[in-house]
Enzyme design. Structure first.
Site, PDB file in Angstrom:
ATOM      1  N   ASP A  47       0.910  -1.308  -0.245  1.00  0.00           N
ATOM      2  CA  ASP A  47       0.128  -0.104  -0.023  1.00  0.00           C
ATOM      3  C   ASP A  47       0.771   1.200   0.058  1.00  0.00           C
ATOM      4  O   ASP A  47       1.880   1.294   0.750  1.00  0.00           O
ATOM      5  CB  ASP A  47      -0.915   0.075   1.405  1.00  0.00           C
ATOM      6  CG  ASP A  47      -1.801   1.262   1.213  1.00  0.00           C
ATOM      7  OD1 ASP A  47      -2.689   1.251   0.477  1.00  0.00           O
ATOM      8  OD2 ASP A  47      -1.652   1.878   1.963  1.00  0.00           O
ATOM      9  N   HIS A  98      -6.457  -0.572 -10.490  1.00  0.00           N
ATOM     10  CA  HIS A  98      -6.657   0.307  -9.375  1.00  0.00           C
ATOM     11  C   HIS A  98      -5.312   1.608  -9.592  1.00  0.00           C
ATOM     12  O   HIS A  98      -5.797   2.784  -9.506  1.00  0.00           O
ATOM     13  CB  HIS A  98      -6.275  -0.263  -8.047  1.00  0.00           C
ATOM     14  CG  HIS A  98      -6.373   0.938  -7.018  1.00  0.00           C
ATOM     15  ND1 HIS A  98      -7.506   1.668  -6.775  1.00  0.00           N
ATOM     16  CD2 HIS A  98      -5.516   1.140  -5.974  1.00  0.00           C
ATOM     17  CE1 HIS A  98      -7.103   2.401  -5.649  1.00  0.00           C
ATOM     18  NE2 HIS A  98      -6.090   2.202  -5.282  1.00  0.00           N
TER      19      HIS A  98
END
Length: 281
Positions: free
Chosen positions: A135, A200
């Site tokens: 992330d 994404h």
């Protein structure tokens, strides 16, 4: 510039996110005194404080740019809003220390605030989401991070969004399908050249917006019982970058929704302003 240091620091081993609403019937003097007590506790390292639009209005704080979150017009997915008066990010090396910090904060805030929501979070595999993927790969660093996340006056606008993963749906996806949904290989975190437009990383490529949509992410995995996901946290000088990215993710911009929605859904979203250290009311 006395910004709250945790904004630029690495995520902790354990964290707790708490949102609060103003207790019904609270008079202005009690509200002001309680917020002053919170300000005295906020060190910006173990305790990070964010002020919501409702609290700023109640205290007549002139915070230009502070607003409540609203979902993008034309969104093809549901993005719930959960406005609150206060957002507090507690950060510790041990989970037990969080319990004591939460009790301390609750005692200080009791005269004027009620707890709305609490989320327990943690660092996983040196910065991975519970999906297994890294992330914040494209986070700005060092001086660039400071320039992106903090205003000249030392404040920072933060967007928070709790995502819940559908682990059954994630487990049912073949690895190549997962990689194409994210736009990176799980094995080495390399971006895929043939990723679809719904990936994404393509939906949120910060440099692909006009103006560029840079923000500093400090998200952490969360869990409660058998449920879990990502508590998204993004600091910036305004909400522009977050809104631009969410507009594209939701399909409101071009009709293509982010593949992330195949296995994860936002439960709540809110905006806050993190004042510089030493702020008062």
């Amino acid at each position: 510039m006395s910004y709250q240091p945790a904004i630029l620091q690495a995520i902790p081993a354990h964290a707790s996110y708490l949102t609060w609403t103003i207790r019904s019937g609270t008079d202005h003097s009690t509200l002001q005194q309680t917020v002053r007590a919170l300000s005295a506790l906020t060190d910006g390292v173990r305790i990070v404080t964010g002020i919501g639009a409702s609290l700023a209005q109640a205290l007549a704080l002139p915070v230009s740019g502070l607003q409540e979150f609203t979902a993008p017009a034309g969104s093809l997915v549901t993005i719930p809003a959960a406005p609150a008066a206060l957002w507090i990010w507690l950060r510790e090396d041990e989970r037990g220390a969080l319990v004591h910090q939460q009790l301390r904060i609750a005692s200080v805030l009791a005269p004027a605030f009620e707890l709305q929501h609490q989320v327990s979070a943690f660092r996983y595999a040196e910065g991975r989401d519970l999906s297994g993927y890294e992330d914040g790969t494209e986070n700005p660093q060092d001086d660039e991070a400071l320039a992106v996340a903090v205003t000249e006056a030392g404040g920072s606008f933060v967007a928070v969004q709790q995502w819940q993963h559908d682990f059954a749906a994630l487990a049912a996806m073949a690895q190549p399908a997962k990689d194409h949904a994210i736009g990176r290989r799980l094995s080495d975190n390399e971006e895929l050249d043939d990723a679809p437009e719904s990936a994404h990383v393509k939906r949120t490529a910060q440099e692909d917006f006009e103006p560029p949509a840079f923000m500093l992410r400090r998200s952490m995995p969360w869990s409660e019982g058998m449920h879990g996901g990502l508590y998204f946290v993004a600091f910036a000088r305004s909400y522009q970058a977050f809104e631009a990215q969410l507009c594209r993710m939701s399909g409101a911009e071009d009709g293509i929704t982010d593949a992330l929605f195949r296995f994860s859904q936002p439960l709540n979203t809110a905006y806050f302003w993190c004042p510089p250290l030493g702020w008062t009311v």
